[in-house]
Design a protein around this motif. Structure first.
Motif, PDB file in Angstrom:
ATOM      1  N   MET A   1       0.850  -1.193   0.000  1.00  0.00           N
ATOM      2  CA  MET A   1       0.000   0.000   0.000  1.00  0.00           C
ATOM      3  C   MET A   1       0.885   1.243   0.000  1.00  0.00           C
ATOM      4  SD  MET A   1      -1.366  -0.297   3.907  1.00  0.00           S
ATOM      5  CE  MET A   1      -0.210  -0.424   5.271  1.00  0.00           C
ATOM      6  N   LEU A   2       0.313   2.347  -0.420  1.00  0.00           N
ATOM      7  CA  LEU A   2       1.044   3.608  -0.430  1.00  0.00           C
ATOM      8  C   LEU A   2       1.272   4.074   1.006  1.00  0.00           C
ATOM      9  CD1 LEU A   2      -0.883   5.467  -3.281  1.00  0.00           C
ATOM     10  CD2 LEU A   2       1.190   4.086  -3.468  1.00  0.00           C
ATOM     11  N   THR A   3       2.424   4.684   1.257  1.00  0.00           N
ATOM     12  CA  THR A   3       2.699   5.168   2.603  1.00  0.00           C
ATOM     13  C   THR A   3       1.885   6.437   2.859  1.00  0.00           C
ATOM     14  OG1 THR A   3       4.560   6.576   1.938  1.00  0.00           O
ATOM     15  CG2 THR A   3       5.053   4.263   2.461  1.00  0.00           C
ATOM     16  N   LEU A   4       1.532   6.653   4.119  1.00  0.00           N
ATOM     17  CA  LEU A   4       0.758   7.842   4.470  1.00  0.00           C
ATOM     18  C   LEU A   4       1.543   9.114   4.170  1.00  0.00           C
ATOM     19  CD1 LEU A   4      -0.821   6.642   7.833  1.00  0.00           C
ATOM     20  CD2 LEU A   4      -1.989   6.965   5.643  1.00  0.00           C
ATOM     21  N   LYS A   5       2.854   9.060   4.375  1.00  0.00           N
ATOM     22  CA  LYS A   5       3.704  10.218   4.088  1.00  0.00           C
ATOM     23  C   LYS A   5       3.623  10.568   2.605  1.00  0.00           C
ATOM     24  CE  LYS A   5       8.486  11.840   4.797  1.00  0.00           C
ATOM     25  NZ  LYS A   5       8.825  12.248   3.419  1.00  0.00           N
ATOM     26  N   PHE A   6       3.694   9.542   1.747  1.00  0.00           N
ATOM     27  CA  PHE A   6       3.637   9.780   0.306  1.00  0.00           C
ATOM     28  C   PHE A   6       2.269  10.327  -0.092  1.00  0.00           C
ATOM     29  CE2 PHE A   6       2.874   8.422  -4.091  1.00  0.00           C
ATOM     30  CZ  PHE A   6       4.007   8.933  -4.713  1.00  0.00           C
ATOM     31  N   ILE A   7       1.217   9.800   0.495  1.00  0.00           N
ATOM     32  CA  ILE A   7      -0.134  10.266   0.167  1.00  0.00           C
ATOM     33  C   ILE A   7      -0.315  11.728   0.564  1.00  0.00           C
ATOM     34  CG2 ILE A   7      -2.593   9.983   0.688  1.00  0.00           C
ATOM     35  CD1 ILE A   7      -1.991   6.965   1.088  1.00  0.00           C
ATOM     36  N   ARG A   8       0.149  12.086   1.762  1.00  0.00           N
ATOM     37  CA  ARG A   8      -0.021  13.455   2.249  1.00  0.00           C
ATOM     38  C   ARG A   8       0.789  14.450   1.409  1.00  0.00           C
ATOM     39  NH1 ARG A   8      -2.483  13.598   7.405  1.00  0.00           N
ATOM     40  NH2 ARG A   8      -1.932  15.800   7.509  1.00  0.00           N
ATOM     41  N   GLU A   9       1.968  14.033   0.964  1.00  0.00           N
ATOM     42  CA  GLU A   9       2.867  14.946   0.257  1.00  0.00           C
ATOM     43  C   GLU A   9       2.644  14.973  -1.250  1.00  0.00           C
ATOM     44  OE1 GLU A   9       6.811  13.799   1.354  1.00  0.00           O
ATOM     45  OE2 GLU A   9       6.612  14.507   3.431  1.00  0.00           O
ATOM     46  N   ASN A  10       1.872  14.004  -1.775  1.00  0.00           N
ATOM     47  CA  ASN A  10       1.739  13.898  -3.233  1.00  0.00           C
ATOM     48  C   ASN A  10       0.287  13.675  -3.656  1.00  0.00           C
ATOM     49  OD1 ASN A  10       4.827  13.573  -4.123  1.00  0.00           O
ATOM     50  ND2 ASN A  10       4.484  12.304  -2.318  1.00  0.00           N
ATOM     51  N   LYS A  11      -0.609  14.340  -2.978  1.00  0.00           N
ATOM     52  CA  LYS A  11      -2.044  14.140  -3.203  1.00  0.00           C
ATOM     53  C   LYS A  11      -2.429  14.295  -4.671  1.00  0.00           C
ATOM     54  CE  LYS A  11      -6.297  16.679  -2.285  1.00  0.00           C
ATOM     55  NZ  LYS A  11      -6.912  17.789  -1.519  1.00  0.00           N
ATOM     56  N   ASP A  12      -2.083  15.404  -5.288  1.00  0.00           N
ATOM     57  CA  ASP A  12      -2.498  15.661  -6.673  1.00  0.00           C
ATOM     58  C   ASP A  12      -1.829  14.697  -7.643  1.00  0.00           C
ATOM     59  OD1 ASP A  12      -4.103  17.730  -5.815  1.00  0.00           O
ATOM     60  OD2 ASP A  12      -2.572  19.271  -6.136  1.00  0.00           O
ATOM     61  N   GLU A  13      -0.558  14.395  -7.395  1.00  0.00           N
ATOM     62  CA  GLU A  13       0.156  13.466  -8.272  1.00  0.00           C
ATOM     63  C   GLU A  13      -0.487  12.080  -8.246  1.00  0.00           C
ATOM     64  OE1 GLU A  13       4.570  11.377  -8.814  1.00  0.00           O
ATOM     65  OE2 GLU A  13       4.189  12.739  -7.135  1.00  0.00           O
ATOM     66  N   ILE A  14      -0.859  11.617  -7.065  1.00  0.00           N
ATOM     67  CA  ILE A  14      -1.498  10.302  -6.932  1.00  0.00           C
ATOM     68  C   ILE A  14      -2.807  10.263  -7.713  1.00  0.00           C
ATOM     69  CG2 ILE A  14      -2.668   8.778  -5.296  1.00  0.00           C
ATOM     70  CD1 ILE A  14      -0.551   9.690  -3.220  1.00  0.00           C
ATOM     71  N   ILE A  15      -3.628  11.290  -7.543  1.00  0.00           N
ATOM     72  CA  ILE A  15      -4.926  11.338  -8.227  1.00  0.00           C
ATOM     73  C   ILE A  15      -4.734  11.316  -9.734  1.00  0.00           C
ATOM     74  CG2 ILE A  15      -6.958  12.775  -8.654  1.00  0.00           C
ATOM     75  CD1 ILE A  15      -6.688  13.715  -5.699  1.00  0.00           C
ATOM     76  N   ASN A  16      -3.776  12.105 -10.237  1.00  0.00           N
ATOM     77  CA  ASN A  16      -3.542  12.187 -11.683  1.00  0.00           C
ATOM     78  C   ASN A  16      -2.954  10.903 -12.246  1.00  0.00           C
ATOM     79  OD1 ASN A  16      -4.538  14.811 -11.978  1.00  0.00           O
ATOM     80  ND2 ASN A  16      -2.575  15.723 -11.428  1.00  0.00           N
ATOM     81  N   ARG A  17      -1.978  10.339 -11.545  1.00  0.00           N
ATOM     82  CA  ARG A  17      -1.305   9.156 -12.076  1.00  0.00           C
ATOM     83  C   ARG A  17      -2.179   7.908 -12.007  1.00  0.00           C
ATOM     84  NH1 ARG A  17       4.606   8.748  -9.687  1.00  0.00           N
ATOM     85  NH2 ARG A  17       4.618   6.900 -11.043  1.00  0.00           N
ATOM     86  N   LEU A  18      -3.056   7.825 -11.013  1.00  0.00           N
ATOM     87  CA  LEU A  18      -3.923   6.655 -10.927  1.00  0.00           C
ATOM     88  C   LEU A  18      -5.024   6.662 -11.985  1.00  0.00           C
ATOM     89  CD1 LEU A  18      -4.241   5.889  -7.122  1.00  0.00           C
ATOM     90  CD2 LEU A  18      -3.030   4.595  -8.873  1.00  0.00           C
ATOM     91  N   LYS A  19      -5.202   7.794 -12.661  1.00  0.00           N
ATOM     92  CA  LYS A  19      -6.139   7.821 -13.780  1.00  0.00           C
ATOM     93  C   LYS A  19      -5.661   6.887 -14.894  1.00  0.00           C
ATOM     94  CE  LYS A  19      -7.831  12.525 -12.937  1.00  0.00           C
ATOM     95  NZ  LYS A  19      -7.826  13.932 -13.422  1.00  0.00           N
ATOM     96  N   ILE A  20      -4.354   6.676 -14.985  1.00  0.00           N
ATOM     97  CA  ILE A  20      -3.801   5.754 -15.987  1.00  0.00           C
ATOM     98  C   ILE A  20      -4.291   4.339 -15.714  1.00  0.00           C
ATOM     99  CG2 ILE A  20      -1.654   4.738 -16.887  1.00  0.00           C
ATOM    100  CD1 ILE A  20      -0.289   7.404 -16.321  1.00  0.00           C
ATOM    101  N   LYS A  21      -4.467   3.996 -14.423  1.00  0.00           N
ATOM    102  CA  LYS A  21      -5.000   2.681 -14.051  1.00  0.00           C
ATOM    103  C   LYS A  21      -6.533   2.658 -14.061  1.00  0.00           C
ATOM    104  CE  LYS A  21      -1.426   0.316 -11.391  1.00  0.00           C
ATOM    105  NZ  LYS A  21      -1.128  -0.439 -10.159  1.00  0.00           N
ATOM    106  N   ARG A  22      -7.123   3.712 -14.587  1.00  0.00           N
ATOM    107  CA  ARG A  22      -8.584   3.830 -14.632  1.00  0.00           C
ATOM    108  C   ARG A  22      -9.187   3.779 -13.219  1.00  0.00           C
ATOM    109  NH1 ARG A  22      -6.693   5.382 -18.521  1.00  0.00           N
ATOM    110  NH2 ARG A  22      -7.204   4.870 -20.681  1.00  0.00           N
ATOM    111  N   PHE A  23      -8.505   4.469 -12.297  1.00  0.00           N
ATOM    112  CA  PHE A  23      -8.965   4.509 -10.909  1.00  0.00           C
ATOM    113  C   PHE A  23      -9.121   5.958 -10.490  1.00  0.00           C
ATOM    114  CE2 PHE A  23      -8.581   4.545  -6.316  1.00  0.00           C
ATOM    115  CZ  PHE A  23      -9.317   3.433  -5.928  1.00  0.00           C
ATOM    116  N   ASP A  24     -10.324   6.317 -10.052  1.00  0.00           N
ATOM    117  CA  ASP A  24     -10.590   7.664  -9.551  1.00  0.00           C
ATOM    118  C   ASP A  24     -10.252   7.698  -8.062  1.00  0.00           C
ATOM    119  OD1 ASP A  24     -11.460  10.156  -8.881  1.00  0.00           O
ATOM    120  OD2 ASP A  24     -13.501   9.921  -9.643  1.00  0.00           O
ATOM    121  N   ALA A  25      -9.122   8.302  -7.736  1.00  0.00           N
ATOM    122  CA  ALA A  25      -8.592   8.241  -6.372  1.00  0.00           C
ATOM    123  C   ALA A  25      -8.973   9.432  -5.505  1.00  0.00           C
ATOM    124  CB  ALA A  25      -7.064   8.127  -6.421  1.00  0.00           C
TER     125      ALA A  25
END
Length: 424
Positions: free
Chosen positions: A1-25
């Motif tokens: 799973m993604l680390t909480l630190k990474f999620i907190r620091e990279n919120k927009d990047e995670i949302i944008n990049r997971l669109k490639i996996k067809r996942f609305d994050a």
């Protein structure tokens, strides 16, 4: 799973990049951050009130010694009240932590920047082709007809004993199967992999560690009385060797391989593309696993791809390597390469291996870390695995591509393992 630190620091990047996996994050990410904020603030209140109670406890003894019984009893009443407050806060903390755990595992791994756009396996990108598609002598028979003709695998008997998808290998079919297993293990040893023979039943913690649970439980056979699961791949027990471990930096990479039977409940659909050996509920596989330094995991991935390529080359099978697109890559993988071999009689490509880098996604679930001499604290490793190889479709391709009027010729590298060079 993604680390909480990474999620907190990279919120927009995670949302944008997971669109490639067809996942609305977006919703899940917001919920994770909200619950983490609640957990942190609640933990802060618990710590503050615990400190107050510790201070009061020390004062109570001093007050009794000084003969100030009334003040001491008032302090005791305050500590009793603080205990109740701490108990309630701990309940809230546990609830917030449980909710956070549920939400954070909903987020897939972030795809590597090289993962192409796409919705399904039709959008995967062929990056290399090898081998030669040879013309088969005479009429091309599919492997299920060859199996019956030469009496080397019995599907009806397997259905009688267990059910559909559990074949019985017989005679030269069994020996060819064993030859492939030993060949793959010997080649793995030459490539520096240490052989292990793990259990084929795992507990929930192991299934969670590599990402099969909670989202793939429907594909796994479950021994409910003992709450154990039959493994879908040796990736699960072999990677879990390092669960809750801190390994030394100088020991990396750790390279293991294992032969195991594998079990998958997926029924698939009807038709020739799932007929015969194309899709089974029980099948044999040799798996390679690496625990890698984060800075070197993509070098490790390249070496694993090269190793699998060497195997299909030595078997003389036409193959191609695909980079999986966002819509076809697994929930846990950052980057995956699939190997397919050509089936002469079916005239189509059959997947025989997936080689993946999970970066630190599995490692965070496993709590698998490494520490070097100059490091202040341990860091998460990267995990990788690949089929080297899965046997059913390899066997199908060998039978179909090597059929002749005299019989089925055995690939030269397997003859020393089989003890025969043709199935007549």
């Amino acid at each position: 799973m993604l680390t909480l630190k990474f999620i907190r620091e990279n919120k927009d990047e995670i949302i944008n990049r997971l669109k490639i996996k067809r996942f609305d994050a977006a919703e899940v990410v917001e919920k994770v951050i909200e619950l983490d904020d609640l957990r942190r603030s609640t933990q802060g209140e618990v710590d503050q009130k615990q400190a107050e109670m510790n201070t009061l406890s020390k004062e109570i003894g001093m007050l009794f010694k000084q003969g100030k019984a009334q003040e001491a009893n008032e302090a005791k009443a305050k500590t009793a009240d603080l205990k109740e407050q701490i108990k309630e806060l701990n309940n809230q903390l546990n609830e917030a932590t449980s909710s956070l755990d549920i939400e954070v595992v909903k987020l897939p791994n972030i795809p590597h920047p090289s993962v192409p756009e796409g919705n399904s396996d039709e959008d995967n990108v062929v990056i290399k082709e090898g081998g030669v598609i040879k013309e088969v002598e005479g009429e091309k028979a599919p492997h299920w007809d060859l199996i019956e003709k030469y009496d080397i695998i019995d599907f009806k008997l397997g259905t009688k004993i267990t059910g559909a998808g559990f074949p019985v290998y017989k005679g030269k079919g069994a020996r060819l199967q064993r030859a492939l297993i030993n060949f793959f293990l010997d080649e793995g040893e030459k490539a520096g992999y240490n052989e292990v023979l793990p259990p084929i039943l795992v507990n929930e913690d192991s299934g969670f560690g590599t990402g099969q649970l909670p989202d793939k439980e429907g594909m796994m056979y479950h021994a409910t009385a003992d709450n154990l699961y039959l493994i879908p791949t040796a990736e699960v027990p072999v990677t879990n060797i390092y669960r809750d471990e801190v390994v030394k930096e100088e020991e990396l990479p750790l390279k293991n391989m294992a032969y195991t039977p594998c079990f998958r409940r997926e029924a698939g659909s009807w038709g020739a593309h799932v007929r015969g050996l194309n899709r089974l509920h029980q099948f044999d596989k040799v798996e390679i696993v690496q625990i890698s330094h984060p800075d070197k995991s993509y070098e490790a991935l390249d070496s694993m791809v090269a190793h699998v390529e060497s195997l299909v080359n030595k078997l003389g099978l036409p193959y191609r390597i695909l980079r999986l697109c966002g819509g076809d890559i697994s929930f846990t993988s950052a980057l995956t390469f699939d190997f397919e071999v050509y089936s002469a009689a079916q005239e189509r490509w059959l997947e025989v291996s997936s080689v993946s880098n999970f970066e630190n996604y599995q490692a965070n679930r496993l709590k698998c870390r490494f520490k070097g001499k100059d490091m202040k604290k341990p860091e998460l490793v990267h995990t990788l695995n690949g089929s080297a190889l899965a046997l059913p479709r390899i066997l199908a391709a060998i039978l179909e591509n090597n059929q002749t009027a005299e019989g089925i010729k055995i690939p030269e590298v397997l003859v020393p393992y089989c003890g025969f060079d043709i199935i007549k």
